[in-house]
Design a protein around this motif. Structure first.
Motif, PDB file in Angstrom:
ATOM      1  N   LEU A  55       0.841  -1.189   0.000  1.00  0.00           N
ATOM      2  CA  LEU A  55       0.000   0.000   0.000  1.00  0.00           C
ATOM      3  C   LEU A  55       0.880   1.244   0.000  1.00  0.00           C
ATOM      4  CD1 LEU A  55      -2.614  -1.059   2.716  1.00  0.00           C
ATOM      5  CD2 LEU A  55      -2.955  -1.068   0.233  1.00  0.00           C
ATOM      6  N   GLN A  56       0.383   2.295  -0.641  1.00  0.00           N
ATOM      7  CA  GLN A  56       1.097   3.572  -0.642  1.00  0.00           C
ATOM      8  C   GLN A  56       0.197   4.648  -0.053  1.00  0.00           C
ATOM      9  OE1 GLN A  56       4.453   4.829  -1.782  1.00  0.00           O
ATOM     10  NE2 GLN A  56       3.501   6.246  -0.333  1.00  0.00           N
ATOM     11  N   ASN A  91      -3.426   0.978  -3.841  1.00  0.00           N
ATOM     12  CA  ASN A  91      -3.044  -0.434  -3.895  1.00  0.00           C
ATOM     13  C   ASN A  91      -1.914  -0.593  -4.907  1.00  0.00           C
ATOM     14  OD1 ASN A  91      -2.818  -3.202  -4.095  1.00  0.00           O
ATOM     15  ND2 ASN A  91      -4.918  -3.566  -4.791  1.00  0.00           N
ATOM     16  N   ILE A  92      -0.698  -0.842  -4.429  1.00  0.00           N
ATOM     17  CA  ILE A  92       0.450  -1.006  -5.328  1.00  0.00           C
ATOM     18  C   ILE A  92       0.808  -2.475  -5.504  1.00  0.00           C
ATOM     19  CG2 ILE A  92       1.384   1.291  -4.893  1.00  0.00           C
ATOM     20  CD1 ILE A  92       3.332   0.041  -2.887  1.00  0.00           C
ATOM     21  N   GLY A  93      -0.088  -3.359  -5.039  1.00  0.00           N
ATOM     22  CA  GLY A  93       0.128  -4.791  -5.200  1.00  0.00           C
ATOM     23  C   GLY A  93      -0.510  -5.330  -6.475  1.00  0.00           C
ATOM     24  N   LYS A  94      -0.533  -6.633  -6.589  1.00  0.00           N
ATOM     25  CA  LYS A  94      -1.064  -7.289  -7.775  1.00  0.00           C
ATOM     26  C   LYS A  94      -2.453  -7.881  -7.555  1.00  0.00           C
ATOM     27  CE  LYS A  94       3.547  -8.501  -9.508  1.00  0.00           C
ATOM     28  NZ  LYS A  94       4.464  -9.614  -9.929  1.00  0.00           N
ATOM     29  N   ASN A 103      -3.447  -0.502  -8.437  1.00  0.00           N
ATOM     30  CA  ASN A 103      -3.259   0.878  -8.883  1.00  0.00           C
ATOM     31  C   ASN A 103      -4.450   1.791  -8.601  1.00  0.00           C
ATOM     32  OD1 ASN A 103      -0.624   0.360  -9.965  1.00  0.00           O
ATOM     33  ND2 ASN A 103      -1.624  -0.589 -11.744  1.00  0.00           N
ATOM     34  N   GLU A 104      -5.482   1.294  -7.946  1.00  0.00           N
ATOM     35  CA  GLU A 104      -6.600   2.149  -7.566  1.00  0.00           C
ATOM     36  C   GLU A 104      -6.307   2.857  -6.239  1.00  0.00           C
ATOM     37  OE1 GLU A 104     -10.688   0.511  -9.649  1.00  0.00           O
ATOM     38  OE2 GLU A 104     -10.270  -0.048  -7.571  1.00  0.00           O
ATOM     39  N   THR A 105      -6.934   4.025  -6.067  1.00  0.00           N
ATOM     40  CA  THR A 105      -6.718   4.858  -4.886  1.00  0.00           C
ATOM     41  C   THR A 105      -8.043   5.185  -4.218  1.00  0.00           C
ATOM     42  OG1 THR A 105      -4.742   5.871  -5.872  1.00  0.00           O
ATOM     43  CG2 THR A 105      -5.794   7.068  -4.066  1.00  0.00           C
ATOM     44  N   MET A 106      -8.039   5.212  -2.894  1.00  0.00           N
ATOM     45  CA  MET A 106      -9.202   5.661  -2.135  1.00  0.00           C
ATOM     46  C   MET A 106      -8.786   6.814  -1.236  1.00  0.00           C
ATOM     47  SD  MET A 106      -9.527   2.381   0.451  1.00  0.00           S
ATOM     48  CE  MET A 106     -11.154   2.881   1.009  1.00  0.00           C
ATOM     49  N   LYS A 107      -9.780   7.646  -0.836  1.00  0.00           N
ATOM     50  CA  LYS A 107      -9.462   8.856  -0.086  1.00  0.00           C
ATOM     51  C   LYS A 107     -10.396   9.061   1.093  1.00  0.00           C
ATOM     52  CE  LYS A 107      -7.533  11.288  -4.102  1.00  0.00           C
ATOM     53  NZ  LYS A 107      -7.579  12.530  -4.926  1.00  0.00           N
ATOM     54  N   LEU A 108      -9.915   9.780   2.084  1.00  0.00           N
ATOM     55  CA  LEU A 108     -10.700  10.242   3.216  1.00  0.00           C
ATOM     56  C   LEU A 108     -10.237  11.660   3.531  1.00  0.00           C
ATOM     57  CD1 LEU A 108     -12.623   9.805   5.680  1.00  0.00           C
ATOM     58  CD2 LEU A 108     -10.646   8.893   6.921  1.00  0.00           C
TER      59      LEU A 108
END
Length: 284
Positions: free
Chosen positions: A114-115, A136-139, A268-273
């Protein structure tokens, strides 16, 4: 105007930021943690774990000798809480400054892949948008929520609103408690429209409670400072029996926590708060 300079704290280098009557410091050698937050002329409201009273050995997950430290201050975490959420964020942090926004980029969280990124946007009103993201920087897909934890000094009073909406035959509010919580604890008051939780350095045990609030605005008062957090509601399934707000206190700290909905992140998807922070003077 934003004033930025590098400084130091018990954890090493910091980036010290002044904006209007608010000052804060973010760690650069570990974290990042917003390790200090105060109004001009007032005390820091963040807890600082100078004695390293809270830490956890997690070498069985992240490698021999790896230790997670509370450190104190505000941090980005992920939920649901399991052993692997205690990531040892003990490496240097990069940062950039652009106009009224400061962005902190730590090293990638290895093993869990994770980044995290922390972005502070200083608003003309004097408030701060604390933007937290996880990529998500994993596979593989990962199902998680972002968890924003502010570890504050003990001794304050927290107010959390409860829903007053008329929902007819349906429930309009939830209260979630943890196994170590005594619902008769004198620190806790539950009213029809709000929860009040008071910190106490003489408390014999911890207490944690959570709820779901659509118009979330928490109010934490400590000394002469009022610290508010506001989060826009996002429909969805939340962790811990559907909580977007949780608070924990012990004889040492008082945490004010918010959570995003649970989402399945593809590679490669990103979530935010986003939390909106405001500091003001407590009325006497």
């Amino acid at each position: 105007m934003l004033k930025v300079k590098e400084g130091t704290c018990f954890l090493g280098k910091t980036l010290d930021i002044e904006y209007k009557d608010v000052g804060l410091s973010v760690t650069l050698d570990v974290g990042p943690r917003i390790i200090s937050l105060n109004r001009k002329g007032s005390k820091n409201i963040m807890f600082q774990d100078i004695k390293d009273a809270v830490h956890k050995e997690i070498g069985h997950i992240y490698g021999k000798g790896q230790t997670w430290h509370l450190y104190g201050g505000h941090r980005i975490w992920v939920s649901p809480e399991v052993e692997s959420t205690y990531y040892p964020d003990n490496l240097p942090v990069n940062y950039t400054v652009k106009d009224n926004t400061v962005t902190f980029i730590p090293q990638p969280w290895e093993v869990v892949n994770l980044q995290p990124v922390l972005e502070l946007e200083f608003l003309s009103s004097g408030s701060i948008n604390v933007k937290m993201s996880i990529t998500n920087i994993g596979k593989n897909d990962k199902r998680l929520a972002i968890w924003g934890l502010s570890v504050l000094r003990n001794g304050g009073v927290l107010e959390v609103p409860l829903s007053k909406k008329n929902t007819g035959y349906l429930a309009n509010r939830n209260l979630v408690v943890w196994h170590y919580t005594d619902i008769k604890d004198r620190r806790l008051e539950i009213h029809n429209d709000k929860i009040i939780l008071r910190g106490d350095a003489k408390a014999k045990g911890p207490l944690k409670i959570g709820t779901l609030v659509e118009n979330l605005k928490t109010i934490f008062t400590l000394d002469d400072t009022v610290f508010t957090k506001e989060v826009e509601y996002e429909p969805g399934e939340y962790p811990d029996f559907n909580c977007n707000m949780e608070t924990y206190t012990s004889n040492l700290i008082h945490e004010v926590e918010t959570l995003s909905p649970l989402k399945t992140l593809k590679p490669n998807e990103t979530m935010k708060l986003v939390e909106k922070w405001t500091l003001s003077r407590a009325s006497r």
